[in-house]
Design a protein around this motif. Structure first.
Motif, short mmCIF file in Angstrom:
data_model
loop_
_atom_site.label_atom_id
_atom_site.label_comp_id
_atom_site.label_asym_id
_atom_site.label_seq_id
_atom_site.Cartn_x
_atom_site.Cartn_y
_atom_site.Cartn_z
N PRO A 192 0.86 -1.06 0.11
CA PRO A 192 -0.10 0.06 -0.11
C PRO A 192 0.96 1.22 0.08
CG PRO A 192 -0.67 -1.62 1.80
CD PRO A 192 0.70 -1.91 1.37
N SER B 185 -4.46 -6.21 -0.55
CA SER B 185 -3.41 -5.29 -0.36
C SER B 185 -3.67 -3.93 0.04
CB SER B 185 -2.42 -5.16 -1.79
OG SER B 185 -2.12 -6.27 -2.19
N CYS B 186 -4.11 -3.95 1.44
CA CYS B 186 -4.65 -2.56 2.03
C CYS B 186 -4.43 -3.00 3.40
CB CYS B 186 -5.96 -2.44 1.95
SG CYS B 186 -7.13 -3.64 2.79
N SER C 284 -9.55 7.50 -0.47
CA SER C 284 -9.93 6.11 -0.40
C SER C 284 -11.01 5.91 0.80
CB SER C 284 -8.57 5.26 0.12
OG SER C 284 -8.87 3.91 0.19
N ARG D 224 -7.29 0.38 -2.51
CA ARG D 224 -6.38 -0.43 -1.59
C ARG D 224 -4.95 0.36 -1.23
NH1 ARG D 224 -5.16 -5.03 -6.20
NH2 ARG D 224 -3.74 -3.58 -7.42
N GLU D 225 -4.83 1.28 -2.30
CA GLU D 225 -3.66 2.32 -1.54
C GLU D 225 -3.45 2.81 -0.30
OE1 GLU D 225 -0.56 3.75 -3.48
OE2 GLU D 225 -0.72 1.79 -3.97
N ARG D 226 -4.76 3.28 0.03
CA ARG D 226 -4.95 3.81 1.46
C ARG D 226 -6.26 3.15 2.04
NH1 ARG D 226 -2.01 9.24 1.89
NH2 ARG D 226 -0.81 9.36 0.01
N ALA D 227 -6.83 2.19 1.55
CA ALA D 227 -7.98 1.45 2.25
C ALA D 227 -7.57 0.96 3.46
CB ALA D 227 -8.70 0.63 1.24
N GLU D 228 -8.52 0.80 4.30
CA GLU D 228 -8.64 0.23 5.74
C GLU D 228 -9.81 -0.70 5.97
OE1 GLU D 228 -9.65 1.96 10.01
OE2 GLU D 228 -8.24 3.45 8.82
N ALA E 118 -12.77 -3.54 -1.10
CA ALA E 118 -11.53 -2.64 -0.89
C ALA E 118 -10.47 -2.67 -1.88
CB ALA E 118 -10.78 -2.71 0.35
#
Length: 693
Positions: free
Chosen positions: A282, A487-488, A433, A472-476, A468
């Protein structure tokens, strides 16, 4: 001063004599002992032959019931190590094997009957590599039986894994007697005795053994403190599990046990073989700079004005920010996907100003649509909800913000409808995100139906985590089940603002270590200081306006600085200038010392799945002390962290595994393993040590 403490058969007739003569009678009396001795000797020979045959058969049966360090008997099986010590034992609690029905063919030992009924039982031995031996075990009932249960003994070893729990210990502690309950994802904040939102059917032992329960099992887990066992239980009766369509509801318990040379290497094998891996790291910025959430500070009272002021204060106090997280509640009703014009009168302008000031923003989202939302009727008409068992009507569920429907993420139409609304928000406001909240199976109705039938209810959790992926780069996410490839960031469940093991400060290291062992490495350890919920906050006792206790907040901050990512909500400036300075010091330490190492390890996760945050036994697997330490951890193999987790303490005992270590104060220790007793750690410090090559 702290102290360094070193770590010990027929009658015989004479010719010419008629039968019955006196001479014969005399001889007959004299010959009787000989006759009896002959009979006895014959019987002894016969008994010896029978015994030998029985012994030979027993030997053959004993050999039949052995397989590569494993011994099977009617009540269970044990596994030895090369030295002959028992390292794993499993007892059959719901039935015993009829050993006369057992046979062995090459690597497969199988039996066709239990004590009363037909079954399909086998143990297959597999040696995938020189240092690993695995045993595939399957007990499948072929006639009706309500359950199958095997009990795994602790064998004086330490076990890790399983699930996130409200009261988290490392290693796992067996406390009390627990009847087997469904091993499915639940919200442990609201149900403190359930299994958590992140779980996998995997356990690991200090005896270098690991066990993974197969996906096809209707798996329930219980335990017994008295017997020191974990109870692995399979059933469909009185259970949320359902047999696959077209299959009879005969329970089956299957799993694989693998044995290695040491705990670290067997775990590495299991992760590489059985866990999916993330495909991308991420956003590096989230690893480097803290994210700031509105939740603990403002709860649902957040407004446009408060968000802009929050961002301004972050800048004014000189803090870095990866992104702002706008939490509950920015919509008018739950289940809508735009801003409440009363609370956010100019959402577009607000986003423009935040972007201009250098802030990216993520938004809170969830799978519920409340009955009073304008989207409820839309979702009913389109058939987007999880339904009642008949499939005719949407099922209503209760969650922490009311009553409504829950979207059916097995339904492609529901997935697309939900995703399209998130994409619209992202495009319209340039949202970076989303924070995906909930997703546990405990929010499904007790009886329900989905478009694609769910044999395992936790598959619903997996389907939700897939939502997500586009962000996914900044997903939680706060849930995970077979979701290691998403990949989060995976956030541990909300913490209370308390010191202890029940969702408090002491629970963070055991929880992070546990979900790391389960394959979730991009960990978000929740908000610094906890969530400051009323009646669940230490500071309430001090009349501190509902804020977490000041000392608790500082120690929490220091620990978070050595986690993969940091998350603020209650800002340091709500306390005093000293807290602000400590927070600035540790956010900089995180960026300069911790984040580069974490990012390097994060890249390795894609190939190996190895933890970023590691237990001490990772580098000291022949060290009994290392297996029990739950207040220290490693980042990689060479950075060890020992935070203070007790109130009123400015010292702590620290365990240094064997090796050469240099402290953050410049001290050198090279005669380990050793304990540093009462090692001084000031309020604005955290003890950490680097391994010197």
């Amino acid at each position: 001063m702290y102290q360094i403490v070193p770590a010990a058969p027929g009658e015989h007739q004479i010719p010419g004599q008629a039968g019955g003569s006196p001479a014969k009678k005399k001889l007959s009396h004299e010959g009787r002992p000989l006759w009896m001795a002959g009979m006895l000797g014959g019987l002894l020979v016969l008994a010896a032959v029978v015994a030998w045959c029985y012994y030979s058969a027993s030997l053959r049966k004993a050999q039949l019931l052995k397989a590569e360090l494993l011994d099977l008997n009617k009540d269970g099986f044990i596994i030895h190590n090369q030295a002959g010590a028992i390292i794993f034992s499993m007892a059959f609690k719901s039935g015993t094997l009829d050993l006369d029905s057992c046979s062995k063919e090459e690597s497969i030992l199988s039996c066709t009957r239990s004590d009363f009924r037909k079954l399909n039982f086998f143990i297959q031995t597999v040696r995938p590599k020189d240092t690993v031996m695995c045993y595939r075990v399957r007990w499948e009932e072929l006639q009706y039986k309500d359950s199958v249960e095997h009990a795994m003994a602790y064998n004086d070893s330490h076990w890790y894994g399983g699930a996130e729990t409200a009261t988290q210990y490392w290693p796992v502690r067996i406390q009390g007697e627990q009847e087997p309950q469904p091993f499915i994802t639940s919200d442990v904040y609201s149900n403190r005795n359930a299994f958590g939102g992140i779980l996998e059917r995997y356990w690991l032992s200090s005896n270098a053994t690991a066990i993974k329960i197969n996906d096809s099992v209707p798996f329930h887990l219980g335990w017994s403190e008295k017997n020191r066992t974990l109870r692995f239980h399979a059933r469909y009766q009185d259970s949320p599990f359902r047999p696959p369509e077209g299959m009879q509801a005969f329970p089956e318990l299957s799993y694989r046990v693998c044995v290695g040379s040491d705990v670290t290497s067997i775990h590495k094998y299991m992760v590489r073989r059985y866990f999916p891996k993330p495909i991308k790291v991420p956003s590096p910025e989230v690893f480097q700079k803290p994210l700031w959430s509105t939740w603990a500070l403002h709860k649902t009272a957040i407004t446009q004005e408060k968000l802009l002021r929050y961002a301004s204060d972050i800048t004014k106090h000189g803090f870095m920010c990866s992104h702002l997280e706008l939490d509950d509640r920015y919509t008018a009703d739950y289940g809508e996907f735009d801003f409440d014009p009363q609370k956010f009168p100019n959402a577009s302008g607000m986003f423009d100003k935040l972007r201009k000031d250098g802030f990216q923003v993520s938004l809170w989202t969830h799978p519920f649509i409340n009955y009073d939302s304008i989207n409820f009727g839309v979702a009913v008409e389109k058939g987007l909800f999880v339904r009642e068992p008949s499939g005719e009507l949407p099922a209503l569920v209760r969650w922490w913000n009311g009553i409504g429907g829950i979207l059916d993420f097995t339904n492609p139409e529901a997935r697309e409808w939900y995703s399209s609304h998130l994409r619209t928000l992202k495009v319209r406001y340039n949202v970076t995100s989303f924070k995906f909240d909930a997703g546990e199976t405990s929010y499904l109705p007790r009886q329900f139906s989905t478009l694609l039938p769910l044999s395992d209810p936790s598959t619903f959790t997996h389907r939700y985590t897939e939502m997500a992926i586009p962000f996914r780069e900044r997903a939680e996410l706060r849930v995970g089940y077979q979701s290691q490839n998403i990949s989060c960031f995976f956030r541990i469940i909300d913490r209370d603002s308390v010191w202890g093991y029940e969702l408090g400060l002491k629970s963070i290291i055991p929880t992070v270590l546990t979900i790391s062992i389960l394959g979730y490495q991009f960990v978000l350890p929740d908000m610094i200081g906890g969530n400051a919920y009323p009646n669940r906050t230490t500071g309430d006792l001090d009349g501190n306006n509902g804020l977490p206790d000041r000392e608790l907040y500082i120690r929490w901050l220091e620990l978070s600085a050595f986690m993969p990512a940091m998350q603020f909500s209650i800002p340091p400036w709500t306390y005093d200038n000293e807290v602000v300075q400590i927070a600035q010091k540790f956010t900089e330490l995180h960026q300069n010392l911790v984040a580069p190492r974490v990012l390097e390890l994060a890249g390795e996760v894609l190939d190996t799945g190895d933890p970023i945050i590691r237990p001490l036994w990772w580098i000291a697997n022949d060290d009994e002390a290392a297996y029990k330490i739950d207040s220290q951890f490693l980042i990689g193999d060479d950075l060890m962290v020992a935070p203070v987790l007790e109130p009123g303490k400015q010292e702590r005992d620290i365990y240094l595994p064997a090796g050469r270590w240099r402290s953050y104060k410049g001290e050198h220790f090279d005669k380990g393993p050793m304990y540093l007793t009462d090692y001084p750690v000031d309020l604005d410090e955290i003890a950490f040590f680097t391994w010197v090559h």
